[in-house]
Design an enzyme around this catalytic site. Structure first.
Site, mmCIF file in Angstrom:
data_model
loop_
_atom_site.group_PDB
_atom_site.id
_atom_site.type_symbol
_atom_site.label_atom_id
_atom_site.label_comp_id
_atom_site.label_asym_id
_atom_site.label_seq_id
_atom_site.Cartn_x
_atom_site.Cartn_y
_atom_site.Cartn_z
ATOM 1 N N TYR A 179 -82.541 -40.706 4.567
ATOM 2 C CA TYR A 179 -83.708 -39.526 4.080
ATOM 3 C C TYR A 179 -83.378 -39.951 2.576
ATOM 4 O O TYR A 179 -82.806 -41.020 1.915
ATOM 5 C CB TYR A 179 -82.412 -38.021 4.236
ATOM 6 C CG TYR A 179 -81.523 -37.737 3.616
ATOM 7 C CD1 TYR A 179 -80.120 -38.582 3.444
ATOM 8 C CD2 TYR A 179 -81.820 -37.376 1.952
ATOM 9 C CE1 TYR A 179 -79.460 -37.853 3.013
ATOM 10 C CE2 TYR A 179 -80.478 -36.915 1.471
ATOM 11 C CZ TYR A 179 -79.300 -37.554 1.861
ATOM 12 O OH TYR A 179 -78.407 -36.847 0.750
ATOM 13 N N CYS A 180 -84.049 -39.614 2.427
ATOM 14 C CA CYS A 180 -84.523 -39.962 0.247
ATOM 15 C C CYS A 180 -84.885 -38.216 -0.106
ATOM 16 O O CYS A 180 -84.200 -37.021 -0.048
ATOM 17 C CB CYS A 180 -85.673 -40.172 0.104
ATOM 18 S SG CYS A 180 -87.011 -40.206 1.032
ATOM 19 N N ARG A 181 -86.135 -38.355 -1.052
ATOM 20 C CA ARG A 181 -86.312 -36.838 -1.696
ATOM 21 C C ARG A 181 -87.141 -36.157 -0.723
ATOM 22 O O ARG A 181 -87.360 -35.018 -1.594
ATOM 23 C CB ARG A 181 -87.517 -37.177 -2.901
ATOM 24 C CG ARG A 181 -86.264 -38.001 -3.680
ATOM 25 C CD ARG A 181 -87.592 -39.374 -4.597
ATOM 26 N NE ARG A 181 -86.190 -39.711 -5.520
ATOM 27 C CZ ARG A 181 -86.738 -40.862 -6.183
ATOM 28 N NH1 ARG A 181 -88.166 -41.427 -6.069
ATOM 29 N NH2 ARG A 181 -86.589 -41.091 -7.098
ATOM 30 N N CYS A 185 -91.745 -38.686 0.513
ATOM 31 C CA CYS A 185 -91.164 -40.216 -0.893
ATOM 32 C C CYS A 185 -90.929 -40.640 0.370
ATOM 33 O O CYS A 185 -90.891 -40.899 1.167
ATOM 34 C CB CYS A 185 -90.047 -39.479 -0.892
ATOM 35 S SG CYS A 185 -88.631 -41.067 -1.915
ATOM 36 N N SER A 188 -87.016 -43.778 1.966
ATOM 37 C CA SER A 188 -86.591 -44.007 3.467
ATOM 38 C C SER A 188 -87.230 -44.222 4.751
ATOM 39 O O SER A 188 -86.957 -45.340 5.283
ATOM 40 C CB SER A 188 -86.635 -42.420 3.778
ATOM 41 O OG SER A 188 -87.523 -41.271 4.448
#
Lengths: 238, 238
Positions: A179-181, A185, A188
DNA sequence: GTAGTATTCAACCATTCAATTGATTACTGT
DNA sequence: ACAGTAATCAATTGAATGGTTGAATACTAC
């Protein structure tokens, strides 16, 4: 309606419009989104959002004028941060309203991510349980500072640029959930691509609408530290 | 960052900015606030917000462009309404953010209402209990259509313009708690002034920050009907 | 159909806004 | 003090916005 009542209403709505104006520019929204992840210097924000420093500075001052962000001078740098958690909550409400009302958003998203919708089916609750039970590895691919400013509990941090040379930190017998933001985003998505090419079972954790709940859930903060028992994996202190 | 990633981000944030732009104008916020109370024709909105019809129409089309409101043609009139409850919730979150962050709002409010802060001390829960127990009368002084579109449970409806000639509907042995559209609506303030001049114990129910909870609480809808037992008092059907 | 009303459209002006550029200020390390 | 860097400021450009006015459209009542 008397003239003084009208003046009052005009004055009040004009104040609220300050917030609206602050979030009426795409670039300012991008900056605000970044700031919701972690505090940052003007320069860092400028490069993350592909803006000139001067332009970034101006946008930040608009955001500050609406009291959504605060600035603190730290030596040569000026560090901006969201003024309080309510700002992030507002941002998420706005985002979720957009997701609910603006079909274009899903369309653009689908066009970019290729309609695979990699992850989505599994509910977040189920997901987190699976991670706790060791059936999957939750991987945070954001820059280290953002991880430090707050991340999902149980996640390990490997910023995307370091991922290729740190693959051995990831157990190969489990699924990796990157996962990221947030749902827009791309970090990921790139991580999943790389991981799959390297033979991992990898999924993107979209952290979509439920951002709110997730961030409301136990969020871990602070310094990550190596766990001596395992193979150098970075885990969060609880 | 690749060029295609940048295009994606730009496109996404531009979409979200549509919502920001829609709420970046004081007049549009006023219109949206009115629409959160009840649906209305362009004309009704124009006169309520002191705008020309053409100007109102244009603002409404901006709101509609952001999918915050919907329009339905009804004979000669075009009726606008908020697209879904989430819009009202977003509006309230934005308002409460403004209250939290913009000191000017409280200042303007205090200047206008004279710092008396008529009501505020009593918590809303307590208040509603007292009303249920018959120790106070909850009075909705908004126009009848807004009352019909949703109101606090247990409230009776006497629109402000009718208040003077309908005073006998209010029991004199109880306190009257007047409310209207929210903390920045002046109807209830005028009602309290009138009631006090007529010898009632009257307070303004500010319906401030807790708007959310209140509206989340049992809201009553639909047609008000006279209760045969009492002195012509209009009460809500539960 | 005609008159009348509600809304929208189109053209226009004044203002505001986003972004660029170049200069200026504030701080650090030598 | 001096050079170098981060951030802000000031001035400018072209585009977008809010609001007015008058015409055009859509509907109703007669």
């Amino acid at each position: 309606m008397t003239a003084s009542e009208r003046r009052f209403k005009d004055a009040i709505y004009e104040q609220f419009a300050r917030i609206g104006k602050a979030v009426s520019s795409p670039k300012r929204l991008e900056l605000l989104d970044l700031l919701c992840q972690a505090e940052r210097s003007v320069e860092a924000l400028a490069s993350a959002a592909n803006l000139s420093t001067a332009n970034t500075s101006q946008h930040l001052q608009v955001l500050r004028g609406a009291r959504l962000v605060e600035a603190e001078k730290n030596g040569l740098h000026v560090i901006y941060r969201v003024a309080e958690p309510a700002v992030g909550e507002f941002f998420l409400v706005m985002r979720s309203l957009g997701q609910a009302r603006l079909a274009e958003i899903e369309q653009i998203s689908r066009d970019f991510f290729g309609g695979e919708k990699d992850f989505e089916a599994v509910g977040q609750q189920v997901l987190l349980e699976r991670i706790r039970e060791g059936e999957a590895t939750l991987l945070d691919v954001r820059p280290a500072e953002e991880f430090l400013a707050g991340h999902l509990p149980g996640a390990i941090s490997i910023p995307l640029p370091e991922l290729r040379r740190r693959l051995e930190e990831l157990p190969r017998d489990r699924e990796v959930l990157a996962y990221c933001r947030g749902p827009y985003c791309v970090l990921s998505a790139e991580a999943v691509e790389l991981l799959r090419a390297e033979g991992f079972a990898a999924l993107r954790f979209e952290e979509g609408d439920p951002d709110r709940q997730l961030r409301g859930l136990p969020l871990a903060f602070g310094v990550a530290e190596a766990e001596p028992g395992k193979t150098g994996t970075i885990k969060t202190r609880f």
